[in-house]
Each structure stands twice: as C-alpha cells, then as structure tokens.
Design an enzyme around this catalytic site. Structure first.
Site, PDB file in Angstrom:
ATOM      1  CE  LYS A  99     -30.345  16.194  73.798  1.00  0.00           C
ATOM      2  NZ  LYS A  99     -31.495  16.522  74.616  1.00  0.00           N
ATOM      3  CB  ILE A 103     -46.687  23.677  72.644  1.00  0.00           C
ATOM      4  CG1 ILE A 103     -45.416  23.483  71.802  1.00  0.00           C
ATOM      5  CG2 ILE A 103     -46.523  23.089  74.032  1.00  0.00           C
ATOM      6  CD1 ILE A 103     -44.215  24.268  72.328  1.00  0.00           C
ATOM      7  CE  LYS A 139     -46.021  16.377  67.701  1.00  0.00           C
ATOM      8  NZ  LYS A 139     -45.241  17.125  66.701  1.00  0.00           N
ATOM      9  CB  ALA A 176     -37.785  22.732  73.294  1.00  0.00           C
ATOM     10  CD  GLU A 177     -38.247  17.911  68.237  1.00  0.00           C
ATOM     11  OE1 GLU A 177     -37.180  17.281  68.373  1.00  0.00           O
ATOM     12  OE2 GLU A 177     -39.352  17.360  68.223  1.00  0.00           O
ATOM     13  CG  ASP A 210     -15.841  18.732  65.930  1.00  0.00           C
ATOM     14  OD1 ASP A 210     -16.699  18.430  66.787  1.00  0.00           O
ATOM     15  OD2 ASP A 210     -15.007  19.642  66.091  1.00  0.00           O
ATOM     16  N   GLY A 246     -20.219  23.163  62.939  1.00  0.00           N
ATOM     17  CA  GLY A 246     -20.445  24.427  63.676  1.00  0.00           C
ATOM     18  C   GLY A 246     -20.297  24.275  65.179  1.00  0.00           C
ATOM     19  CE  LYS A 274     -34.992  26.676  74.187  1.00  0.00           C
ATOM     20  NZ  LYS A 274     -36.239  26.152  74.802  1.00  0.00           N
ATOM     21  CE1 TYR A 326     -32.636  23.401  71.743  1.00  0.00           C
ATOM     22  CE2 TYR A 326     -30.343  24.014  72.118  1.00  0.00           C
ATOM     23  CZ  TYR A 326     -31.615  23.768  72.606  1.00  0.00           C
ATOM     24  OH  TYR A 326     -31.863  23.911  73.951  1.00  0.00           O
ATOM     25  CB  THR A 378     -30.379  26.870  75.934  1.00  0.00           C
ATOM     26  OG1 THR A 378     -29.035  26.411  75.858  1.00  0.00           O
ATOM     27  CG2 THR A 378     -30.772  27.430  74.568  1.00  0.00           C
ATOM     28  CG  ASP A 379     -25.418  27.584  78.043  1.00  0.00           C
ATOM     29  OD1 ASP A 379     -25.963  26.871  77.187  1.00  0.00           O
ATOM     30  OD2 ASP A 379     -24.498  27.161  78.783  1.00  0.00           O
ATOM     31  CD  GLU A 380     -26.611  24.554  72.842  1.00  0.00           C
ATOM     32  OE1 GLU A 380     -26.785  24.633  71.618  1.00  0.00           O
ATOM     33  OE2 GLU A 380     -26.521  23.504  73.458  1.00  0.00           O
ATOM     34  CB  THR A 437     -41.542  22.277  68.527  1.00  0.00           C
ATOM     35  OG1 THR A 437     -42.372  21.225  68.038  1.00  0.00           O
ATOM     36  CG2 THR A 437     -41.484  22.209  70.044  1.00  0.00           C
TER      37      THR A 437
HETATM   38  P1  NAD Z   1     -36.111  16.784  76.132  1.00  0.00           P
HETATM   39  O1  NAD Z   1     -35.855  16.654  74.674  1.00  0.00           O
HETATM   40  O2  NAD Z   1     -35.612  15.737  77.062  1.00  0.00           O
HETATM   41  O3  NAD Z   1     -37.689  16.900  76.386  1.00  0.00           O
HETATM   42  C1  NAD Z   1     -38.525  17.673  75.591  1.00  0.00           C
HETATM   43  C2  NAD Z   1     -39.969  17.299  75.882  1.00  0.00           C
HETATM   44  O4  NAD Z   1     -40.798  18.157  75.100  1.00  0.00           O
HETATM   45  C3  NAD Z   1     -40.320  15.870  75.488  1.00  0.00           C
HETATM   46  O5  NAD Z   1     -41.084  15.260  76.512  1.00  0.00           O
HETATM   47  C4  NAD Z   1     -41.152  16.026  74.228  1.00  0.00           C
HETATM   48  O6  NAD Z   1     -42.124  15.000  74.049  1.00  0.00           O
HETATM   49  C5  NAD Z   1     -41.800  17.380  74.459  1.00  0.00           C
HETATM   50  N1  NAD Z   1     -42.188  18.042  73.202  1.00  0.00           N
HETATM   51  C6  NAD Z   1     -41.432  18.210  72.077  1.00  0.00           C
HETATM   52  N2  NAD Z   1     -42.135  18.850  71.139  1.00  0.00           N
HETATM   53  C7  NAD Z   1     -43.357  19.121  71.685  1.00  0.00           C
HETATM   54  C8  NAD Z   1     -44.519  19.781  71.199  1.00  0.00           C
HETATM   55  N3  NAD Z   1     -44.581  20.288  69.956  1.00  0.00           N
HETATM   56  N4  NAD Z   1     -45.579  19.898  72.039  1.00  0.00           N
HETATM   57  C9  NAD Z   1     -45.545  19.380  73.292  1.00  0.00           C
HETATM   58  N5  NAD Z   1     -44.478  18.731  73.776  1.00  0.00           N
HETATM   59  C10 NAD Z   1     -43.392  18.610  72.985  1.00  0.00           C
HETATM   60  O7  NAD Z   1     -35.545  18.215  76.523  1.00  0.00           O
HETATM   61  P2  NAD Z   1     -34.852  18.697  77.902  1.00  0.00           P
HETATM   62  O8  NAD Z   1     -33.414  18.403  77.838  1.00  0.00           O
HETATM   63  O9  NAD Z   1     -35.670  18.254  79.043  1.00  0.00           O
HETATM   64  O10 NAD Z   1     -35.012  20.276  77.729  1.00  0.00           O
HETATM   65  C11 NAD Z   1     -36.147  20.962  78.238  1.00  0.00           C
HETATM   66  C12 NAD Z   1     -36.005  22.444  77.926  1.00  0.00           C
HETATM   67  O11 NAD Z   1     -34.820  22.946  78.525  1.00  0.00           O
HETATM   68  C13 NAD Z   1     -35.876  22.741  76.428  1.00  0.00           C
HETATM   69  O12 NAD Z   1     -36.608  23.909  76.155  1.00  0.00           O
HETATM   70  C14 NAD Z   1     -34.384  22.980  76.220  1.00  0.00           C
HETATM   71  O13 NAD Z   1     -34.179  23.875  75.159  1.00  0.00           O
HETATM   72  C15 NAD Z   1     -34.002  23.590  77.553  1.00  0.00           C
HETATM   73  N6  NAD Z   1     -32.601  23.377  78.000  1.00  0.00           N
HETATM   74  C16 NAD Z   1     -32.076  22.121  78.077  1.00  0.00           C
HETATM   75  C17 NAD Z   1     -30.784  21.945  78.576  1.00  0.00           C
HETATM   76  C18 NAD Z   1     -30.166  20.583  78.731  1.00  0.00           C
HETATM   77  O14 NAD Z   1     -28.989  20.476  79.109  1.00  0.00           O
HETATM   78  N7  NAD Z   1     -30.877  19.484  78.485  1.00  0.00           N
HETATM   79  C19 NAD Z   1     -30.038  23.062  78.968  1.00  0.00           C
HETATM   80  C20 NAD Z   1     -30.602  24.339  78.851  1.00  0.00           C
HETATM   81  C21 NAD Z   1     -31.893  24.476  78.372  1.00  0.00           C
HETATM   82  O1  TDX Z   2     -21.878  11.416  71.076  1.00  0.00           O
HETATM   83  C1  TDX Z   2     -21.534  12.557  71.441  1.00  0.00           C
HETATM   84  N1  TDX Z   2     -20.210  12.882  71.457  1.00  0.00           N
HETATM   85  C2  TDX Z   2     -19.745  14.116  71.807  1.00  0.00           C
HETATM   86  O2  TDX Z   2     -18.528  14.354  71.820  1.00  0.00           O
HETATM   87  C3  TDX Z   2     -22.490  13.569  71.836  1.00  0.00           C
HETATM   88  C4  TDX Z   2     -23.957  13.267  71.841  1.00  0.00           C
HETATM   89  C5  TDX Z   2     -22.010  14.805  72.204  1.00  0.00           C
HETATM   90  N2  TDX Z   2     -20.680  15.091  72.164  1.00  0.00           N
HETATM   91  C6  TDX Z   2     -20.222  16.449  72.563  1.00  0.00           C
HETATM   92  C7  TDX Z   2     -20.903  17.604  71.848  1.00  0.00           C
HETATM   93  C8  TDX Z   2     -20.909  18.684  72.906  1.00  0.00           C
HETATM   94  O3  TDX Z   2     -19.691  19.402  72.870  1.00  0.00           O
HETATM   95  O4  TDX Z   2     -20.555  16.602  73.948  1.00  0.00           O
HETATM   96  C9  TDX Z   2     -21.000  17.937  74.234  1.00  0.00           C
HETATM   97  C10 TDX Z   2     -22.397  17.870  74.818  1.00  0.00           C
HETATM   98  O5  TDX Z   2     -23.252  17.463  73.772  1.00  0.00           O
HETATM   99  P1  TDX Z   2     -24.852  17.317  73.984  1.00  0.00           P
HETATM  100  O6  TDX Z   2     -25.091  16.395  75.123  1.00  0.00           O
HETATM  101  O7  TDX Z   2     -25.456  17.010  72.659  1.00  0.00           O
HETATM  102  O8  TDX Z   2     -25.239  18.773  74.508  1.00  0.00           O
HETATM  103  P2  TDX Z   2     -25.060  20.243  73.886  1.00  0.00           P
HETATM  104  O9  TDX Z   2     -24.931  20.218  72.420  1.00  0.00           O
HETATM  105  O10 TDX Z   2     -23.985  20.933  74.683  1.00  0.00           O
HETATM  106  O11 TDX Z   2     -26.510  20.876  74.240  1.00  0.00           O
HETATM  107  C11 TDX Z   2     -27.140  20.622  75.523  1.00  0.00           C
HETATM  108  O12 TDX Z   2     -26.980  21.717  76.388  1.00  0.00           O
HETATM  109  C12 TDX Z   2     -27.676  22.896  76.073  1.00  0.00           C
HETATM  110  C13 TDX Z   2     -28.618  20.308  75.345  1.00  0.00           C
HETATM  111  O13 TDX Z   2     -28.785  19.195  74.486  1.00  0.00           O
HETATM  112  C14 TDX Z   2     -29.374  21.517  74.840  1.00  0.00           C
HETATM  113  O14 TDX Z   2     -30.770  21.225  74.774  1.00  0.00           O
HETATM  114  C15 TDX Z   2     -29.150  22.651  75.815  1.00  0.00           C
HETATM  115  O15 TDX Z   2     -29.750  23.839  75.338  1.00  0.00           O
END
Ligand code: NAD
Ligand code: TDX
Length: 339
Positions: free
Chosen positions: A192, A60, A34, A83-84, A275, A278, A157, A153, A125-127, A100
């Site tokens: 992130k 999607i 998207k 995903a968001e 912080d 949650g 998921k 979030y 995700t492990d979350e 989404t």
């Molecule tokens: P991201 O936010 O970087 O990318 C998400 C992508 O999805 C973007 O390109 C966005 O434009 C697209 N998108 C969002 N809403 C949409 C919609 N309605 N239709 C079509 N496209 C849409 O996310 P990411 O970090 O690459 O994560 C990808 C997947 O992996 C997610 O499902 C997330 O839950 C999962 N995941 C991420 C992590 C992590 O550490 N980043 C860990 C475990 C699981």
């Molecule tokens: O500015 C910050 N300061 C900080 O202390 C940010 C952005 C994060 N944090 C902390 C929060 C978390 O304990 O760092 C840790 C990691 O944060 P994020 O990068 O936001 O990741 P998290 O919340 O762990 O989730 C990520 O991993 C699981 C991904 O964003 C998810 O999409 C995935 O499912």
C-alpha cells in the site's frame, strides 16, 4: 463478552486486536484468519499467550469450520475485517475478491443467524461511493451518497454491504457497517502507498507514483479507526451505516514528498509510472453522523501520525523486511517491473 475478529492478522484487524485487548481486558477475543499473503502472525506475537486470546487459522468461506468455531466459542459479536483489500490485485484477478469479500461475509452472517442472531459488524470502505471530482472540494461522501463503485475490489465490498443490509431487513440480524477512509499506521502491508514508499525510501529504491500523483485520499490514523469501530459496536444504532474519517485530504505526491523529506532522502527517487486503471480521483468523508451520534472525531493529527508511523517502520525493520523478502518480490516485479 466474546468477540470474534476476522482478518485479525492483517493491518487494521491486528491493530484492532491490540486496541481491544487493552481497552476491554475482560473480553475474550478470538481471531479468525486464513493467513493469506496479507496475514502475518508476527503482528499478533505479543498477545498470542494471553489467556483471553485465541488464534484460529480459518477461511471465512469455510462454512463447516466457521460453524464449528461458533459452536465452541458462542460469540456475542463478530467484527468482519477479513477481506482481499488491495485495489491493484483486484484489477489483476477479481475472482478471489468476490469469493472472500462477498461469499465469506454471507457465510459469517449465516453462522450469526444460526447461533442466536449474533451481533455483526462489517468493516467497509469509502470506496463503495466511487470518487469525487478534484475540482469540487465542497463535495463529501455522506451515508446517503449512492453506491457507485470503480474497481472489482470496491464492487465486492459494496456487494457485501448490500448483503449485510439485506440480512438486517430480511432476517432482523443485528448489524452495523462502518465505511472508512484510507488508514495508515503500524503493521500496514508494504504493497500500500505509505508503507511501500517508506520501505523503498529506506532501501534507496525508486518511488512509483501513479499518473501525476494528483489523486487525493483522506488519511486516518489506524487507532482512530479502531476506536470508531469499538464505539459503533457498543453504541451504534442497529441497521445503520457510519462513515469514518474526515478532513485530512492529501494528494499522493504530497504524501510521498513528506516521507522522502522525513527520511532525509532525495526527491530524485520519485518516479512517475503508468496510472492505475479506473483510478479514483478523490475520496473525502463527511463524518457528521458518527460525530453527532457517538461523539467520535479523529484524534491523531497527520503530522503526528505519519511521524509515529515512520518511527515504527524504522524500529520494526524485521517485520517488513521479512515480508518483502519472499513472494512479495514476484508481486513487485509483476506490478512495477515494466510499468
Ligand atoms: P489486509 O489485507 O491488511 O488484511 C486482511 C486480512 O484478512 C489478512 O490477515 C488476511 O489473511 C485475512 N483474510 C483474507 N482473506 C481471508 C479469508 N477468506 N478468510 C479469513 N481471513 C482472510 O487488510 P486491511 O487493510 O487490514 O483491511 C481490513 C478491512 O478494512 C478490509 O475489509 C478492508 O476492505 C477494510 N478497509 C481498509 C482500509 C485501509 O485503508 N486499509 C480502509 C477502509 C476499509
Ligand atoms: O505504488 C503506488 N503508487 C501510487 O501512486 C501505490 C501502491 C499506490 N499509489 C496511489 C494509488 C492511490 O491513489 O496511492 C493511493 C493509495 O493507494 P493504496 O495504498 O493502494 O490505497 P487505495 O487504493 O486508496 O485503497 C485503500 O484505501 C481504501 C485500501 O487499500 C483499501 O483497502 C481501502 O478500502
């Protein structure tokens, strides 16, 4: 085979597309995205002209558009990364996460059913398992750990995961789910933790650490995640969940200090801020199932992975500077302005 990759303009989906096109040059890859704030076409610039690659801007949740694309492409498999994905944004505004992450997943699976039971892989995700206490390093998430979510979030998921398993049991849709720990690597959106800290360090801006920085995450280099998904898609048992990650736990403050030192900056940049609501304490994956069944183990050591990641951000300043110069500034002000 023809594979539809949703969310391929995002962090993990983008890395997956690069990996897949190299690993399986005979496959056709169709990226559907998207292009929300998190989607960047520049991530896919180098493959855009490949004859076996197609990009399609699509939501999607758009049932008609999705069915049209399936009619045109007749895919053999769908991998749902779309995903968001940011916990902090879900705390501010849960609605789009439900739309989404849950509804979008069901629309994709309906299209799979309507087009001959197309193989469907859900990237989760492990979350969904909630968190583990900091004082019980002996505990890990297995695939049997009950779903017990903390944020909008992770709840969205988890809702999607339950639907995926329901489509398997009720309709016999050939599905798999991977539940992965925190990824890091190239093309990671700078909202992130790791890319935010790298970008702020390079701009000599404060490094906002939530709470006391003691929360623990289990970090996985993104390419290792891509390899796991590829294996599950080809060799995973249908109807099964696979945990991906393993034994690379670090407290947030440790990560931030490593980045500060690697970039030759001062720890004085570190600022402790309010912080996250949650805030999950600790995530830790037990990857025994995927190791025993599919032979997967993480290959990239954190010391190498973080070095490669930092080098990538140094070499690709244009990629992330463009992102943080736009709407991101408003986001940053809203989230961190008076935190
Ligand atoms: P991201 O936010 O970087 O990318 C998400 C992508 O999805 C973007 O390109 C966005 O434009 C697209 N998108 C969002 N809403 C949409 C919609 N309605 N239709 C079509 N496209 C849409 O996310 P990411 O970090 O690459 O994560 C990808 C997947 O992996 C997610 O499902 C997330 O839950 C999962 N995941 C991420 C992590 C992590 O550490 N980043 C860990 C475990 C699981
Ligand atoms: O500015 C910050 N300061 C900080 O202390 C940010 C952005 C994060 N944090 C902390 C929060 C978390 O304990 O760092 C840790 C990691 O944060 P994020 O990068 O936001 O990741 P998290 O919340 O762990 O989730 C990520 O991993 C699981 C991904 O964003 C998810 O999409 C995935 O499912």
């Amino acid at each position: 085979m023809t594979v539809i990759v949703t969310g391929g303009a995002g962090f993990i989906g983008g890395n997956f597309i690069h990996y897949h096109l190299k690993a399986h040059p005979g496959d056709r890859v169709v990226c559907l995205d998207k292009l929300t704030y998190a989607g960047n076409l520049s991530t896919l610039a180098s493959v855009m002209e490949y004859p076996n690659f197609r990009f399609c801007k699509l939501d999607i949740c758009d049932r008609e558009g999705i069915n049209r694309l399936f009619d045109e492409e007749q895919p053999d498999a769908v991998i749902n990364f779309a995903a968001e994905s940011h916990v902090d944004r879900s705390i501010e505004d849960p609605g789009v996460f439900l739309q989404t992450n849950i509804i979008g997943t069901s629309v994709l699976m309906d299209a799979c059913r309507a087009h001959g039971n197309v193989r469907f892989h859900q990237v989760s995700t492990d979350e969904v398992y909630g968190d583990l206490p900091l004082d019980r390093p002996d505990l890990f998430f297995t695939e049997e750990t009950p779903i017990h979510t903390s944020s909008p979030y992770s709840s969205s998921k988890a809702g999607a995961d339950l639907l995926v398993l329901a489509y398997y049991r009720t309709y016999g849709l050939p599905v798999t789910i991977s539940r992965c720990s925190n990824n890091y690597g190239p093309y990671h959106f700078p909202e992130k933790l790791i890319p935010l800290m790298i970008a702020n360090c390079l701009n000599d801006k404060p490094l906002p650490v939530y709470g006391e920085g003691k929360n623990v995450r289990d970090w996985l280099y993104v390419e290792d995640h891509c390899k796991a998904i590829d294996l599950i898609l080809r060799k995973g048992r249908i109807g099964e969940v696979y945990n991906v990650g393993g034994h690379n736990e670090m407290a947030n403050i440790e990560i931030v200090k490593r980045i500060v030192h690697a970039l030759g900056k001062s720890e004085d940049l570190i600022t402790y801020v309010t912080d996250r609501k949650g805030h999950d304490l600790r995530y830790a994956i037990d990857p025994t199932k995927i190791h025993k069944e599919l032979g997967w183990l993480p290959e990239t050591k954190f010391t190498d992975g973080i070095q490669k990641t930092i080098a990538w951000y140094l070499e690709h300043r244009d990629w992330w500077e463009e992102i943080i110069s736009g709407e991101y500034q408003n986001y940053y002000q809203k989230m961190y302005g008076d935190r």
